[in-house]
Design an enzyme around this catalytic site. Structure first.
Site: not given
Length: 167
Positions: A54, A59-61, A64
């Site tokens: 998500s 971590v996804c932020d 990306t």
């Protein structure tokens, strides 16, 4: 299938595990404007596909944002970030984060990408963290299923694989 945990809990991945040397499976995802995007749409380019559970998590932020920075230096490489977040949420997040060098796409409709690449977490209907590099001939040249979905991928190895696939 790859053994993956999510927050320390073992999860079941749905679909086929993709391996180096495989022909890249086709997929259909949705762009932020809801238009379809397939593997064929980037044919003839090297693709670095970053998969995140998500976009709105730490971590996804960071993942990306990191690949957005790297994409600016990877001429000839199409960089995609795939999640099941709604396209509207991805678009809002990209605007707030200043993401301009990669494209976020959503697998929310039918989890087609998730099943094709073996990254769909059965229990949560989210995608596990993974990286795929696909060369200009649609051959998979790099795969990383991150063993703990809340950990970072090996950024350097993925970037080097993308550069190598350009040669």
């Amino acid at each position: 299938m790859a053994n993956v945990t999510f927050g320390g809990r073992e999860v079941t991945l749905v679909g086929n595990e993709v391996k180096v040397g495989d022909k890249a499976p086709d997929f259909t995802v949705r762009q932020n404007n809801l238009r379809r995007l397939t593997l064929e749409d980037s044919k003839g380019t090297v693709r670095l596909i970053s998969v995140v559970p998500s976009i709105d998590t730490e971590v996804c932020d960071q993942q990306t944002r990191r690949f957005n920075e790297e994409a600016a230096k990877l001429e000839g490489v199409t960089v995609l970030t795939v999640s099941v977040d709604l396209p509207f949420a991805q678009q809002r997040w990209c605007g707030a984060a200043g993401i301009e060098n990669l494209q976020t796409v959503s697998d929310y409709r039918d989890r087609n990408f998730g099943e094709a690449y073996g990254v769909l977490i059965q229990d949560f209907q989210l995608l596990t963290r993974a990286i795929f590099v696909i060369d200009k001939n649609d051959t998979v040249t790099y795969v990383e299923y991150v063993p703990e979905a809340t950990d970072h991928p090996n950024y350097e190895a993925a970037i080097e694989a993308a550069k190598k696939a350009l040669a």
